[in-house]
Design a protein around this motif. Structure first.
Motif, short mmCIF file in Angstrom:
data_model
loop_
_atom_site.label_atom_id
_atom_site.label_comp_id
_atom_site.label_asym_id
_atom_site.label_seq_id
_atom_site.Cartn_x
_atom_site.Cartn_y
_atom_site.Cartn_z
N THR A 249 -29.88 36.70 34.16
CA THR A 249 -30.25 37.96 33.50
C THR A 249 -30.02 39.12 34.46
O THR A 249 -29.91 38.92 35.68
N PRO A 250 -29.97 40.34 33.95
CA PRO A 250 -29.85 41.49 34.84
C PRO A 250 -30.98 41.54 35.89
O PRO A 250 -30.75 41.89 37.05
N GLY A 251 -32.19 41.17 35.51
CA GLY A 251 -33.31 41.14 36.45
C GLY A 251 -33.10 40.12 37.55
O GLY A 251 -33.45 40.36 38.71
N GLU A 252 -32.55 38.96 37.17
CA GLU A 252 -32.26 37.94 38.19
C GLU A 252 -31.17 38.42 39.14
O GLU A 252 -31.27 38.22 40.36
N TRP A 253 -30.14 39.06 38.62
CA TRP A 253 -29.09 39.59 39.50
C TRP A 253 -29.66 40.66 40.42
O TRP A 253 -29.26 40.75 41.59
N SER A 254 -30.62 41.44 39.95
CA SER A 254 -31.27 42.44 40.79
C SER A 254 -32.01 41.75 41.95
O SER A 254 -31.92 42.18 43.10
N GLY A 255 -32.74 40.69 41.64
CA GLY A 255 -33.44 39.92 42.68
C GLY A 255 -32.48 39.29 43.66
O GLY A 255 -32.73 39.27 44.87
N VAL A 256 -31.38 38.79 43.16
CA VAL A 256 -30.34 38.19 44.02
C VAL A 256 -29.84 39.22 45.02
O VAL A 256 -29.77 38.96 46.23
N ARG A 257 -29.52 40.40 44.52
CA ARG A 257 -29.00 41.46 45.41
C ARG A 257 -30.08 41.91 46.41
O ARG A 257 -29.81 42.05 47.59
N PHE A 258 -31.30 42.12 45.93
CA PHE A 258 -32.37 42.61 46.78
C PHE A 258 -32.69 41.65 47.93
O PHE A 258 -32.90 42.06 49.06
N HIS A 259 -32.71 40.34 47.62
CA HIS A 259 -33.08 39.34 48.62
C HIS A 259 -31.88 38.73 49.33
O HIS A 259 -32.04 37.87 50.20
N GLY A 260 -30.67 39.15 48.98
CA GLY A 260 -29.49 38.65 49.66
C GLY A 260 -29.19 37.19 49.38
O GLY A 260 -28.59 36.50 50.20
N ILE A 261 -29.56 36.70 48.20
CA ILE A 261 -29.34 35.30 47.83
C ILE A 261 -27.86 35.10 47.53
O ILE A 261 -27.24 35.91 46.84
N THR A 262 -27.30 34.00 48.02
CA THR A 262 -25.87 33.74 47.83
C THR A 262 -25.58 32.40 47.17
O THR A 262 -24.43 32.10 46.88
N THR A 263 -26.61 31.57 46.95
CA THR A 263 -26.37 30.23 46.39
C THR A 263 -27.17 30.00 45.11
O THR A 263 -28.21 30.65 44.88
N LEU A 264 -26.71 29.05 44.34
CA LEU A 264 -27.41 28.68 43.11
C LEU A 264 -28.81 28.17 43.42
O LEU A 264 -29.78 28.51 42.74
N GLY A 265 -28.97 27.36 44.46
CA GLY A 265 -30.29 26.85 44.83
C GLY A 265 -31.26 27.96 45.19
O GLY A 265 -32.45 27.89 44.89
N GLY A 266 -30.75 29.02 45.82
CA GLY A 266 -31.59 30.16 46.16
C GLY A 266 -32.13 30.87 44.93
O GLY A 266 -33.20 31.46 44.97
N VAL A 267 -31.39 30.80 43.84
CA VAL A 267 -31.86 31.38 42.57
C VAL A 267 -32.84 30.43 41.88
O VAL A 267 -33.89 30.85 41.40
N LEU A 268 -32.49 29.15 41.83
CA LEU A 268 -33.33 28.18 41.12
C LEU A 268 -34.70 28.03 41.76
O LEU A 268 -35.70 27.88 41.05
N PHE A 269 -34.75 28.00 43.08
CA PHE A 269 -36.02 27.81 43.81
C PHE A 269 -36.27 29.10 44.61
O PHE A 269 -35.79 29.25 45.72
N ASN A 270 -36.99 30.02 44.00
CA ASN A 270 -37.20 31.31 44.65
C ASN A 270 -38.66 31.74 44.60
O ASN A 270 -39.45 31.21 43.82
N ALA A 271 -38.97 32.71 45.45
CA ALA A 271 -40.33 33.25 45.52
C ALA A 271 -40.33 34.73 45.17
O ALA A 271 -41.20 35.46 45.59
N TRP A 272 -39.37 35.16 44.41
CA TRP A 272 -39.25 36.59 44.10
C TRP A 272 -39.12 36.89 42.64
O TRP A 272 -38.76 37.99 42.27
N ASP A 273 -39.42 35.95 41.78
CA ASP A 273 -39.29 36.21 40.33
C ASP A 273 -40.08 37.41 39.90
O ASP A 273 -41.13 37.71 40.32
#
Length: 111
Positions: free
Chosen positions: A87-111
């Protein structure tokens, strides 16, 4: 269960964390919303992306109906993931936290 993050899922984490005795510091992550299991080192940073290959005893989770996610999937670069998967919100979290992998999205502490 033990460890600095505890065993229970706490907002905003998407996972539960458990340390299994006698596993030389291998920590089990159980996704809070899906039957997915991943393995990380005991020093794992919940904003990091360091995942381990499933240990030989991971079949115990698969035998109970969980999907044990492998290292290749968890470390897959997000550049290889279809943009519509998040989702756009997930992509925002990805960018903010510098996540680069699928696992970093699936198991995260920033939802």
């Amino acid at each position: 269960m033990s460890g600095s993050l505890g065993g229970r899922q706490a907002y905003p984490r998407t996972f539960h964390r458990a340390v299994v005795a006698g596993t030389d510091g291998c920590v089990v992550l159980c996704h809070a919303y899906h039957p997915w299991i991943a393995f990380v080192p005991d020093h794992w940073d919940p904003y990091g992306e360091e995942f381990l290959a499933p240990p030989p005893w991971a079949h115990a989770f698969a035998d109970q109906g969980f999907t044990v996610l492998d290292h290749a999937l968890l470390t897959r670069p997000l550049s290889e993931v279809a943009p519509s998967v998040l989702t756009p919100g997930e992509w925002s979290g990805v960018r903010f936290h510098g996540i680069t992998t699928l696992g970093g999205v699936l198991f995260n502490a920033w939802d």
